[in-house]
Design a protein around this motif. Structure first.
Motif, PDB file in Angstrom:
ATOM      1  N   GLU A   1       0.827  -1.202   0.000  1.00  0.00           N
ATOM      2  CA  GLU A   1       0.000   0.000   0.000  1.00  0.00           C
ATOM      3  C   GLU A   1       0.866   1.260   0.000  1.00  0.00           C
ATOM      4  OE1 GLU A   1      -2.797  -0.784  -0.567  1.00  0.00           O
ATOM      5  OE2 GLU A   1      -2.922  -2.831   0.188  1.00  0.00           O
TER       6      GLU A   1
ATOM      7  N   GLU B   1      -9.407  -4.503   4.236  1.00  0.00           N
ATOM      8  CA  GLU B   1      -9.971  -5.668   3.553  1.00  0.00           C
ATOM      9  C   GLU B   1     -10.676  -5.310   2.259  1.00  0.00           C
ATOM     10  OE1 GLU B   1      -9.566  -8.913   4.148  1.00  0.00           O
ATOM     11  OE2 GLU B   1      -8.125  -8.196   5.608  1.00  0.00           O
ATOM     12  N   ARG B   2     -10.986  -4.058   2.078  1.00  0.00           N
ATOM     13  CA  ARG B   2     -11.764  -3.685   0.898  1.00  0.00           C
ATOM     14  C   ARG B   2     -10.957  -3.824  -0.365  1.00  0.00           C
ATOM     15  NH1 ARG B   2     -16.330   0.738   1.770  1.00  0.00           N
ATOM     16  NH2 ARG B   2     -17.392  -0.352   3.409  1.00  0.00           N
TER      17      ARG B   2
ATOM     18  N   LEU C   1      -5.542   7.587 -12.400  1.00  0.00           N
ATOM     19  CA  LEU C   1      -4.933   6.491 -11.649  1.00  0.00           C
ATOM     20  C   LEU C   1      -4.071   7.034 -10.517  1.00  0.00           C
ATOM     21  CD1 LEU C   1      -5.066   3.449 -11.987  1.00  0.00           C
ATOM     22  CD2 LEU C   1      -2.940   3.543 -13.266  1.00  0.00           C
TER      23      LEU C   1
ATOM     24  N   GLU D   1      -6.273   5.494  -2.350  1.00  0.00           N
ATOM     25  CA  GLU D   1      -6.285   4.133  -1.811  1.00  0.00           C
ATOM     26  C   GLU D   1      -5.187   3.968  -0.775  1.00  0.00           C
ATOM     27  OE1 GLU D   1      -8.119   1.228  -2.986  1.00  0.00           O
ATOM     28  OE2 GLU D   1      -9.470   2.730  -3.822  1.00  0.00           O
TER      29      GLU D   1
ATOM     30  N   THR E   1      -6.317   8.014  -7.745  1.00  0.00           N
ATOM     31  CA  THR E   1      -6.920   6.832  -7.132  1.00  0.00           C
ATOM     32  C   THR E   1      -5.905   6.128  -6.246  1.00  0.00           C
ATOM     33  OG1 THR E   1      -8.185   6.558  -9.152  1.00  0.00           O
ATOM     34  CG2 THR E   1      -8.217   4.732  -7.612  1.00  0.00           C
TER      35      THR E   1
END
Lengths: 301, 338
Positions: A33, A300-301, A281, A288, A284
């Protein structure tokens, strides 16, 4: 003695050092991440640079119609080829970043400025105001945003300010719903009750206790929202509702390229679309990444 | 059963104020923004008297409040009114264009569902492998692809370069549309008339637009299915199924997917608005004669009643789908209290 260590703890150099160290260890802590966040941030930084200082990167002016032959495929001198008016596509891409980034950012900012206070008030006060506002926002939210934006943009006519308004209208409910929901749950927290118990005024409770706790989620949504706004802006100008001719814009270039598609002019459609995608992107990925790091429960998404 | 009925009726009544608000919003937007049908029709330089006369004919000289009341009065009688530009009822072009949009949307949704749900389930079953990672990457990237760009690129590759598929329209011009039965859904029409040749032609025209729409939307479904599947795969009944020696494939795609599907269904309802927006853009790209193109045409002409009519139909469509999803949800998941 104790004072000097205290001072060095907060000195600038050690702060930078600690941030740097955190930067490195964050990789271990958050894994993939973290890199998604960094990649997103890098894309945004790069495009922002393009938007702010296009003249340092672009070989030609985006409107220059004398850069070479018409409809030249990518090759020496024109890495992305030229369009039907023999304008350099690379230069148009670089200057076009200005329009889309500016509009998307301004629109997201505008809708958050309207949506956040309304959401706070609606969630905090409740009652009939909340009912009415929620009804209005929900009806706009449930309706296809693009169609509303089309209606607004068409009625307002082309122009940078108008397209920004049209995009902004669509996303007000996004902020409203988010902030209202958060406010409703935070309102019940113990510390808010405590504040109320010591006789804090409602404006203080709202501004000092609720708002700071709402804002963290808003940051994530803001980033994701810019990505959506980018797509909406591009869509509006693709269908010819966005901007007057003369302003370089990716969506408009795309619709121009559409006319030359049957003859196989692939470079006129490939690059604008690619740019829109990469920029969306970037936001995003940033969103995220932020959401994972700020709120591990969403993992978890 | 009685409860379900009551639930449905309540739901219907809840959508009415929403519809009402949307209509009002659109009505106001159209009236306060610059431009009006008369000047769009007659041009800016028409003489004052002609403009006034035309306005009076169309009822545009009345105060906005009166116009609004007239409009609501029409709507209550299920009448969308007459076009201000053409001598036709608003419902006429809508009836003609709606099937095209619905056809596109349905096929796009089907593609998304099959493709997205399968990929998501597969990724979940191969959690934390290279394949899982690539599917997740696909899902994230695809969400950021502008649907019209996807369409253009597919047109370029499959239409222009390879020459396999048509890039515009619903049917080849050589096929006479008048021979179709009159549902407006070309797939159904051609089947009803038993013209297999025409049916294949229609299907071929549907491939690129619906795949375009489907691919772009599939990203969300991949992510959602994957997340749900991960939850479900962790549950005890899956462990039990595995312990009984049921083949892994059956465990994943039958036992687990069945339960992971319920939230996906809800998502379908929520995504429907997005699907419609995507459909409009796809229509633009593929010269698909649907509602999106109708809307754009009439916006330029400032044909208020038709624009409002299209919006009404879209809004009805969205609320209908979300109602339907809620009902299905209530039926298949007995845990839902209504």
């Amino acid at each position: 003695m104790e004072n000097s260590t205290e001072a060095s703890k907060y000195s600038l150099s050690s702060r930078v050092g600690r941030i740097f160290k955190w930067f490195i260890t964050a990789n271990k802590k958050y894994g993939a991440e973290w890199w998604i966040l960094i990649a997103g941030a890098l894309i945004i930084l790069f495009v922002t640079y393009m938007a702010l200082f296009p003249q340092t990167l672009a070989p030609y002016s985006p409107l220059d119609q004398n850069t070479g032959p018409q409809l030249m495929p990518p090759g020496p001198g024109h890495p992305m080829g030229t369009d039907n008016l023999s304008r350099d596509i690379l230069s148009r891409m670089i200057y076009g970043s200005r329009t889309i980034l500016g509009v998307a950012f301004a629109a997201a900012l505008l809708s958050s400025i309207i949506g956040i206070p309304l959401g706070l008030i609606s969630g905090f006060i409740g009652g009939i105001i909340d009912r009415i506002l929620s009804l209005i926002m929900d009806s706009v939210y449930s309706f296809p945003g693009l169609i509303l934006a089309i209606a607004f943009a068409a009625m307002l006519g082309p122009g940078v300010v108008n397209i920004t308004l049209a995009v902004a209208v669509v996303y007000v409910p996004t902020y409203f719903r988010l902030v209202r929901g958060q406010t409703l749950s935070i309102k019940e927290e113990l510390y808010v009750e405590a504040a109320r118990a010591i006789g804090a005024r409602r404006s203080v409770i709202l501004g000092k206790y609720i708002f700071p706790n709402v804002i963290a989620t808003v940051v994530v949504v803001f980033s994701l929202n810019i990505a959506d706004a980018i797509m909406t802006e591009a869509a509006l100008s693709y269908i010819g509702l966005g901007l007057p001719a003369g302003i370089p814009d990716w969506g408009m270039d795309l619709s121009m390229g559409k006319k030359f598609l049957p003859s196989g002019t692939w470079w006129m459609i490939t690059f604008p679309g690619l740019m829109i995608m990469i920029l969306a992107l970037g936001f995003t990925m940033l969103g995220e990444g932020l959401s994972e790091i700020l709120n591990p429960r969403l993992l978890e998404r | 059963m009685k409860n379900l009925l009551r639930y449905i009726i309540t739901r219907i009544f809840l959508t009415i104020p929403m519809l009402f608000f949307l209509l009002t919003l659109v009505f106001i937007i159209l009236r306060i923004m610059p431009g009006d049908p008369v000047s769009a029709m007659l041009g800016a330089h028409a003489p004052e008297s002609v403009i006034e006369q035309k306005k009076e004919e169309l009822g545009l000289n009345k105060p906005i409040g009166a116009q609004y009341i007239d409009y609501l009065n029409q709507l209550i009688h299920f009448d969308l009114g007459d076009s201000m530009i053409f001598k036709q009822k608003v419902i006429v072009p809508i009836k003609e264009k709606l099937p095209a949009t619905v056809e596109l949307t349905v096929f796009g949704m089907l593609f998304t569902l099959v493709f997205g749900v399968f990929l998501g389930a597969y990724a979940a079953s191969k959690r934390r492998t290279g394949r899982d990672f690539s599917i997740r990457l696909y899902a994230n990237v695809v969400y950021c692809i502008p649907v019209y760009w996807m369409g253009l690129m597919l047109q370029l590759v499959f239409g222009v370069w390879l020459g396999w598929l048509p890039i515009s329209g619903r049917v080849s011009p050589r096929i006479l549309v008048s021979t179709f039965e009159n549902t407006g859904f070309y797939t159904i029409d051609t089947l009803l008339s038993g013209d297999l040749h025409a049916f294949i032609d229609v299907m071929i025209h549907l491939i690129l637009p619906s795949v375009t729409l489907g691919i772009v939307l599939s990203g969300i479904f991949v992510r959602l299915t994957r997340a749900n599947m991960l939850d479900v795969l962790r549950s005890e009944y899956i462990l039990a199924a595995r312990a009984r020696g049921i083949p892994e494939r059956r465990v994943v795609y039958k036992h687990a997917l069945k339960n992971a599907f319920i939230p996906i269904l809800t998502m379908m309802g929520l995504q429907f608005a997005l699907l419609l927006a995507g459909a409009i853009l796809t229509e633009m790209t593929f010269s698909w004669p649907g509602m999106g193109r109708l809307l754009m045409e009439r916006i330029y002409l400032r044909d208020y009643p038709t624009i409002q009519g299209v919006i009404v139909v879209f809004a009805l469509f969205v609320s209908l789908v979300s109602l339907l999803v809620d009902i299905i949800y209530a039926i298949i998941d007995p845990r839902v209290k209504y």
